[in-house]
Design a protein around this motif. Structure first.
Motif, PDB file in Angstrom:
ATOM      1  N   SER A   1       0.857  -1.177   0.000  1.00 26.87           N
ATOM      2  CA  SER A   1       0.000   0.000   0.000  1.00 26.87           C
ATOM      3  C   SER A   1       0.899   1.233   0.000  1.00 26.87           C
ATOM      4  O   SER A   1       1.711   1.425   0.906  1.00 26.87           O
ATOM      5  CB  SER A   1      -0.894   0.006   1.243  1.00 26.87           C
ATOM      6  N   LYS A   2       0.754   2.044  -1.029  1.00 18.09           N
ATOM      7  CA  LYS A   2       1.600   3.230  -1.113  1.00 18.09           C
ATOM      8  C   LYS A   2       1.424   4.135   0.099  1.00 18.09           C
ATOM      9  O   LYS A   2       2.374   4.722   0.612  1.00 18.09           O
ATOM     10  CB  LYS A   2       1.302   3.992  -2.399  1.00 18.09           C
ATOM     11  N   SER A   3       0.170   4.254   0.558  1.00 22.66           N
ATOM     12  CA  SER A   3      -0.080   5.134   1.699  1.00 22.66           C
ATOM     13  C   SER A   3       0.544   4.568   2.972  1.00 22.66           C
ATOM     14  O   SER A   3       1.164   5.305   3.753  1.00 22.66           O
ATOM     15  CB  SER A   3      -1.590   5.343   1.879  1.00 22.66           C
ATOM     16  N   ALA A   4       0.413   3.259   3.202  1.00 24.94           N
ATOM     17  CA  ALA A   4       0.997   2.639   4.396  1.00 24.94           C
ATOM     18  C   ALA A   4       2.519   2.712   4.341  1.00 24.94           C
ATOM     19  O   ALA A   4       3.179   2.964   5.362  1.00 24.94           O
ATOM     20  CB  ALA A   4       0.530   1.196   4.521  1.00 24.94           C
ATOM     21  N   ALA A   5       3.077   2.507   3.154  1.00 24.27           N
ATOM     22  CA  ALA A   5       4.529   2.562   3.011  1.00 24.27           C
ATOM     23  C   ALA A   5       5.056   3.959   3.319  1.00 24.27           C
ATOM     24  O   ALA A   5       6.096   4.116   3.963  1.00 24.27           O
ATOM     25  CB  ALA A   5       4.926   2.151   1.600  1.00 24.27           C
ATOM     26  N   LYS A   6       4.330   4.967   2.886  1.00 22.00           N
ATOM     27  CA  LYS A   6       4.770   6.336   3.157  1.00 22.00           C
ATOM     28  C   LYS A   6       4.707   6.648   4.653  1.00 22.00           C
ATOM     29  O   LYS A   6       5.576   7.336   5.190  1.00 22.00           O
ATOM     30  CB  LYS A   6       3.941   7.324   2.342  1.00 22.00           C
ATOM     31  N   SER A   7       3.703   6.129   5.307  1.00 23.92           N
ATOM     32  CA  SER A   7       3.612   6.324   6.749  1.00 23.92           C
ATOM     33  C   SER A   7       4.789   5.657   7.445  1.00 23.92           C
ATOM     34  O   SER A   7       5.376   6.206   8.390  1.00 23.92           O
ATOM     35  CB  SER A   7       2.293   5.747   7.274  1.00 23.92           C
ATOM     36  N   LEU A   8       5.133   4.458   6.980  1.00 27.73           N
ATOM     37  CA  LEU A   8       6.272   3.736   7.546  1.00 27.73           C
ATOM     38  C   LEU A   8       7.566   4.512   7.335  1.00 27.73           C
ATOM     39  O   LEU A   8       8.395   4.640   8.246  1.00 27.73           O
ATOM     40  CB  LEU A   8       6.360   2.348   6.899  1.00 27.73           C
ATOM     41  N   MET A   9       7.743   5.048   6.127  1.00 29.46           N
ATOM     42  CA  MET A   9       8.954   5.808   5.840  1.00 29.46           C
ATOM     43  C   MET A   9       9.000   7.116   6.637  1.00 29.46           C
ATOM     44  O   MET A   9      10.066   7.570   7.047  1.00 29.46           O
ATOM     45  CB  MET A   9       9.040   6.102   4.345  1.00 29.46           C
ATOM     46  N   GLU A  10       7.838   7.698   6.840  1.00 30.99           N
ATOM     47  CA  GLU A  10       7.779   8.937   7.623  1.00 30.99           C
ATOM     48  C   GLU A  10       8.266   8.689   9.041  1.00 30.99           C
ATOM     49  O   GLU A  10       9.035   9.476   9.610  1.00 30.99           O
ATOM     50  CB  GLU A  10       6.345   9.464   7.625  1.00 30.99           C
ATOM     51  N   LYS A  11       7.876   7.557   9.625  1.00 27.08           N
ATOM     52  CA  LYS A  11       8.320   7.204  10.978  1.00 27.08           C
ATOM     53  C   LYS A  11       9.816   6.933  11.006  1.00 27.08           C
ATOM     54  O   LYS A  11      10.483   7.140  12.023  1.00 27.08           O
ATOM     55  CB  LYS A  11       7.556   5.979  11.469  1.00 27.08           C
ATOM     56  N   ALA A  12      10.348   6.449   9.857  1.00 28.82           N
ATOM     57  CA  ALA A  12      11.775   6.137   9.782  1.00 28.82           C
ATOM     58  C   ALA A  12      12.620   7.358   9.438  1.00 28.82           C
ATOM     59  O   ALA A  12      13.840   7.260   9.340  1.00 28.82           O
ATOM     60  CB  ALA A  12      12.013   5.040   8.750  1.00 28.82           C
ATOM     61  N   GLY A  13      11.963   8.490   9.226  1.00 29.90           N
ATOM     62  CA  GLY A  13      12.691   9.710   8.951  1.00 29.90           C
ATOM     63  C   GLY A  13      13.083   9.904   7.502  1.00 29.90           C
ATOM     64  O   GLY A  13      13.895  10.785   7.189  1.00 29.90           O
ATOM     65  N   VAL A  14      12.513   9.132   6.588  1.00 40.25           N
ATOM     66  CA  VAL A  14      12.806   9.292   5.159  1.00 40.25           C
ATOM     67  C   VAL A  14      11.948  10.435   4.627  1.00 40.25           C
ATOM     68  O   VAL A  14      10.736  10.473   4.868  1.00 40.25           O
ATOM     69  CB  VAL A  14      12.505   7.987   4.392  1.00 40.25           C
ATOM     70  N   PRO A  15      12.528  11.383   3.917  1.00 40.35           N
ATOM     71  CA  PRO A  15      11.747  12.527   3.434  1.00 40.35           C
ATOM     72  C   PRO A  15      10.647  12.100   2.463  1.00 40.35           C
ATOM     73  O   PRO A  15      10.857  11.244   1.599  1.00 40.35           O
ATOM     74  CB  PRO A  15      12.794  13.402   2.735  1.00 40.35           C
ATOM     75  N   LEU A  16       9.476  12.705   2.592  1.00 34.70           N
ATOM     76  CA  LEU A  16       8.320  12.385   1.759  1.00 34.70           C
ATOM     77  C   LEU A  16       7.836  13.617   1.019  1.00 34.70           C
ATOM     78  O   LEU A  16       7.937  14.739   1.514  1.00 34.70           O
ATOM     79  CB  LEU A  16       7.172  11.843   2.612  1.00 34.70           C
ATOM     80  N   VAL A  17       7.274  13.393  -0.149  1.00 35.41           N
ATOM     81  CA  VAL A  17       6.645  14.468  -0.911  1.00 35.41           C
ATOM     82  C   VAL A  17       5.371  14.882  -0.171  1.00 35.41           C
ATOM     83  O   VAL A  17       4.619  14.026   0.306  1.00 35.41           O
ATOM     84  CB  VAL A  17       6.282  13.985  -2.334  1.00 35.41           C
ATOM     85  N   PRO A  18       5.089  16.203  -0.048  1.00 30.13           N
ATOM     86  CA  PRO A  18       3.853  16.633   0.612  1.00 30.13           C
ATOM     87  C   PRO A  18       2.627  16.003  -0.047  1.00 30.13           C
ATOM     88  O   PRO A  18       2.516  15.966  -1.270  1.00 30.13           O
ATOM     89  CB  PRO A  18       3.860  18.154   0.412  1.00 30.13           C
ATOM     90  N   GLY A  19       1.717  15.473   0.778  1.00 32.67           N
ATOM     91  CA  GLY A  19       0.526  14.854   0.208  1.00 32.67           C
ATOM     92  C   GLY A  19      -0.365  14.227   1.263  1.00 32.67           C
ATOM     93  O   GLY A  19      -0.118  14.341   2.461  1.00 32.67           O
ATOM     94  N   TYR A  20      -1.411  13.565   0.797  1.00 27.54           N
ATOM     95  CA  TYR A  20      -2.342  12.858   1.679  1.00 27.54           C
ATOM     96  C   TYR A  20      -2.271  11.375   1.373  1.00 27.54           C
ATOM     97  O   TYR A  20      -2.460  10.945   0.227  1.00 27.54           O
ATOM     98  CB  TYR A  20      -3.773  13.347   1.487  1.00 27.54           C
TER      99      TYR A  20
ATOM    100  N   SER B   1      -3.388   3.537  -4.693  1.00 31.94           N
ATOM    101  CA  SER B   1      -2.581   3.129  -3.557  1.00 31.94           C
ATOM    102  C   SER B   1      -1.954   1.757  -3.767  1.00 31.94           C
ATOM    103  O   SER B   1      -0.840   1.501  -3.328  1.00 31.94           O
ATOM    104  CB  SER B   1      -3.440   3.108  -2.279  1.00 31.94           C
ATOM    105  N   ALA B   2      -2.661   0.866  -4.445  1.00 32.19           N
ATOM    106  CA  ALA B   2      -2.161  -0.492  -4.673  1.00 32.19           C
ATOM    107  C   ALA B   2      -1.547  -0.636  -6.054  1.00 32.19           C
ATOM    108  O   ALA B   2      -1.337  -1.742  -6.526  1.00 32.19           O
ATOM    109  CB  ALA B   2      -3.298  -1.502  -4.500  1.00 32.19           C
ATOM    110  N   GLY B   3      -1.275   0.496  -6.717  1.00 26.02           N
ATOM    111  CA  GLY B   3      -0.945   0.460  -8.140  1.00 26.02           C
ATOM    112  C   GLY B   3       0.509   0.335  -8.476  1.00 26.02           C
ATOM    113  O   GLY B   3       1.375   0.167  -7.627  1.00 26.02           O
ATOM    114  N   GLY B   4       0.748   0.435  -9.757  1.00 26.73           N
ATOM    115  CA  GLY B   4       2.085   0.357 -10.326  1.00 26.73           C
ATOM    116  C   GLY B   4       1.980   0.417 -11.825  1.00 26.73           C
ATOM    117  O   GLY B   4       0.905   0.278 -12.404  1.00 26.73           O
ATOM    118  N   GLY B   5       3.111   0.603 -12.499  1.00 29.42           N
ATOM    119  CA  GLY B   5       3.138   0.594 -13.955  1.00 29.42           C
ATOM    120  C   GLY B   5       2.401   1.741 -14.602  1.00 29.42           C
ATOM    121  O   GLY B   5       2.018   1.672 -15.763  1.00 29.42           O
ATOM    122  N   GLY B   6       2.160   2.826 -13.851  1.00 26.29           N
ATOM    123  CA  GLY B   6       1.489   3.980 -14.421  1.00 26.29           C
ATOM    124  C   GLY B   6      -0.021   3.867 -14.480  1.00 26.29           C
ATOM    125  O   GLY B   6      -0.701   4.794 -14.921  1.00 26.29           O
ATOM    126  N   LYS B   7      -0.576   2.757 -14.020  1.00 28.03           N
ATOM    127  CA  LYS B   7      -2.019   2.574 -14.080  1.00 28.03           C
ATOM    128  C   LYS B   7      -2.662   3.187 -12.836  1.00 28.03           C
ATOM    129  O   LYS B   7      -2.158   3.084 -11.735  1.00 28.03           O
ATOM    130  CB  LYS B   7      -2.360   1.100 -14.208  1.00 28.03           C
TER     131      LYS B   7
END
Length: 678
Positions: A115-134, A160-166
């Motif tokens: 899940s792109k959204s869950a992954a971003k939340s995980l990275m945010e907790k790890a201190g990895v910079p994220l693009v502003p968004g929801y 959120s579950a996507g890939g390949g530009g779709k």
């Protein structure tokens, strides 16, 4: 090591896995749909089993069928390739429950990053910079609209579950949001079974840089440097290269270490890719993690001397990574071009048809670890899942092949790619080869002025007005036609081969024979195709073409060498019905021969109907019979190749009749509605 594995995929990745497995002494089992009964990957494996109809949801996406085949065949493991079930955590769990090794990351890691959204939340907790968004769970349309307004336009909507530009849309204004959201969700549910989306600030002139990571079950995790995948169309990659041009060593290390940290945070095992979006100033943000092997993995193999599929098999068997971080180094430069059956001049619409003629540059399809025995990577490599005579169907991705080149530096790799594209010949359907050649030779890519908007920025250069065929191409077409006529008449002369009256040699008793040949450019999208009228005068040993001496010098199959005036012209001519495909000087000219006898009495087809640009399914009808519409107004939305295509009004007019309803399958060229210009 495994003795037998099942490959739960098709196309070039299935062929690629089969080749590596064979080299390692591992037997392979292919699965195939009814549409793929004679596909290349079926022949590439030791065994093959039919699993269902053409539609992927009834075949390649049926995990229970695939597991049953694996168990029945005695396979010990399942390689999912990429796409289809490769990032399906439930399938990975089902494989484990059945006693099969899933050659990929643990299901928990896939769920964490899937899940792109869950992954971003995980990275945010790890201190990895994220693009502003929801990236939250609330999916109410009005709420998402408000979030987009808050972020500020342009905004990128992404499944959120996507890939390949779709399931991706760039929205430039608040007024466009709701229509784009609806379209994005339809495409997301169709492609991934999940219509949840996230919204992000769309960065201007960003680069797309991804890091290849690899981890084993023993706690080792490394990165195999980066790939620049900035050159994209409709959010799908077109060219990829490694290493990324103009990337300082310190930033490469920082991105690599961040990628390894991300992989370790989810207990990752196997091959994966951590994708970053980078500003021109060097700052970078986490975008997503692809928990599988990537389509563009060959460029990494070429510069590191590794075979990532072999690594996958070894790690899945429980072995340690073949190399540690300090043992890896970058050697040279590699570029990959995706050869697609598509029409760039028509918005990159996929092209359906048969590969009537396929001639590729001389290539080493795969050398051990991407490297020959001398330690120098193969200069040209082609990974393909199709052969001449195969069909590109509407059911799957229309990629024909991946063309990968290596050079000692980027300049050499560019030159090699340009030459290889010049030698790539396809007849039977539209391809993007000429577009790729313009792209590779263009100033922006050649000078590494890279960003994800490169194609749009250089639109006029990359999509030039059609150029007329040169005299040399017309000469080759004329000679090919005349020689074919001679052969046909000779075959028909039967018992009288010396009878001059029965052969198409242009012989006349007291004068020279003159004829006119009419060709027309077969441009895919030209408002007015150019016609060529050539006068041919037959003489002993040659001809006059528009008053210039024309002589056939040599002929070897489809290859012709002719002399027109003082100029020598060489090339290949492939005839496909009334089309003469002339390949000369690194260019491809499609010339339609206007046979004066072939279409006598024919009339033009009935006008006034808007037709389907390709086979697909109607997903939305936006107008009704009797409705007046304006030029450019959307009328019907079709889905094909998991992408949506909007058919718009060509002029102000009146919709007289709707010929299909939502859910209907339509053929290429089928009239969708009756339309009258007003």
């Amino acid at each position: 090591m495994f003795t037998k594995i099942l490959i739960a995929n098709r196309g070039e990745i299935a062929c690629r896995v089969a080749a590596t497995a064979r080299r390692m002494g591992i037997k392979t089992v292919a699965v195939y749909s009814e549409a793929d009964a004679s596909a290349k990957h079926v022949a590439a494996c030791d065994e093959a089993v039919l699993i269902g109809p053409a539609a992927a949801k009834e075949s390649y996406l049926c995990g229970d069928k695939i597991i049953a085949v694996a168990l029945a065949s005695g396979a010990q493991a399942v390689h999912p390739g990429y796409g289809f079930l490769s990032e399906n955590a439930d399938f990975a769990d089902a494989c484990a429950a059945a006693g099969l090794v899933f050659i990929g990351p643990p299901a928990a890691a896939m769920r964490a990053m899937g899940s792109k959204s869950a992954a971003k939340s995980l990275m945010e907790k790890a201190g990895v910079p994220l693009v502003p968004g929801y990236h939250g769970e609330v999916q109410d349309a009005d709420f998402l609209h408000a979030q987009a307004d808050k972020i500020g336009y342009p905004v990128l909507l992404k499944a959120s579950a996507g890939g390949g530009g779709k399931g991706m849309r760039v929205i430039d204004s608040s007024e466009q949001f709701k229509a784009a959201l609806a379209s994005c969700k339809r495409e997301a549910i169709s492609s991934f079974g999940d219509d949840k989306v996230l919204a992000e600030k769309y960065l201007l002139r960003p680069r797309h840089i991804e890091i290849q990571v690899f981890a084993d079950t023993l706690g080792n995790c490394i990165y195999l440097f980066e790939r620049d995948c900035s050159v994209q169309r409709r959010h799908q990659k077109v060219l990829e290269e490694a290493p990324a041009p103009n990337l300082p060593a310190a930033r490469r290390a920082a991105m690599g270490e961040a990628a390894v940290a991300a992989a370790k945070a989810v207990g990752y095992v196997g091959a994966g890719t951590v994708e970053f979006i980078a500003n021109q100033d060097g700052s970078f943000y986490f975008m997503e993690m692809n928990t599988r092997l990537q389509v563009e993995h060959p460029v990494t193999e070429m510069i590191t001397g590794t075979d990532l599929v072999e690594w996958q098999l070894r790690v899945a068997f429980g072995e340690a990574l073949p190399k540690q971080q300090h043992e890896l180094a970058i050697h040279g430069h590699a570029i990959e071009a995706r050869i697609y059956a598509e029409n760039p001049e028509k918005g990159f619409l996929p092209s359906i048809g048969t590969l009537r003629h396929l001639d590729t540059p001389a290539a080493v399809t795969f050398a051990l670890g991407g490297v020959q025995g001398s330690g120098v990577p193969a200069g040209v490599r082609i990974d393909s899942g199709v052969r001449e005579g195969d069909a590109i169907s509407p059911f799957y991705d229309p990629m024909i092949a991946k063309l990968i080149v290596w050079g000692a530096d980027r300049r050499e790799a560019l030159a090699r790619m340009s030459q290889a594209l010049s030698e790539y010949q396809i007849v039977g359907l539209a391809s993007n080869i000429a577009f790729l050649k313009r792209l590779v030779e263009g100033a922006a890519f050649a000078t590494a002025d890279l960003d994800t908007g490169l194609i749009e920025r250089n639109h006029d250069t990359l999509f030039p007005a059609p150029q007329p065929a040169p005299p040399g191409a017309l000469a080759l077409a004329a000679v090919a036609l005349i020689e074919a006529e001679k052969e046909q008449s000779a075959a028909q002369s039967g018992d009288h081969p010396s009878d001059p009256w029965g052969q198409a040699l242009g012989w006349r008793l007291n004068s020279a024979f003159k004829r006119r040949l009419s060709f027309t450019d077969d441009y895919a999208q030209a408002s007015q195709a150019k016609a060529y009228l050539s006068e041919v005068e037959y003489h002993s040993g040659g001809w006059l073409l528009n008053e210039k001496p024309l002589t056939l010098m040599t002929r070897d199959g489809l290859y012709l060498s002719v002399k027109l005036g003082d100029n020598a012209v060489h090339g290949t001519v492939r005839r496909d019905g009334e089309l003469f495909h002339v390949f000369t000087g690194g260019n491809h000219y499609a010339l339609h021969y206007n046979d004066p006898m072939a279409h006598a009495g024919e009339v033009e087809a009935e006008g006034g109907r808007l037709t389907a640009p390709m086979p697909g399914k109607v997903v939305a009808v936006l107008v009704g019979a009797g409705q007046e519409v304006k030029k450019g107004e959307p009328l019907v939305i079709m889905e094909a190749m998991k992408m949506e295509h909007t058919i718009a009004a060509p002029h102000d007019g009146l919709v007289e009749e709707i010929l299909y309803t939502v859910g209907d399958q339509v053929a290429d060229g089928a009239p969708l509605l009756a339309f009258k210009t007003v």
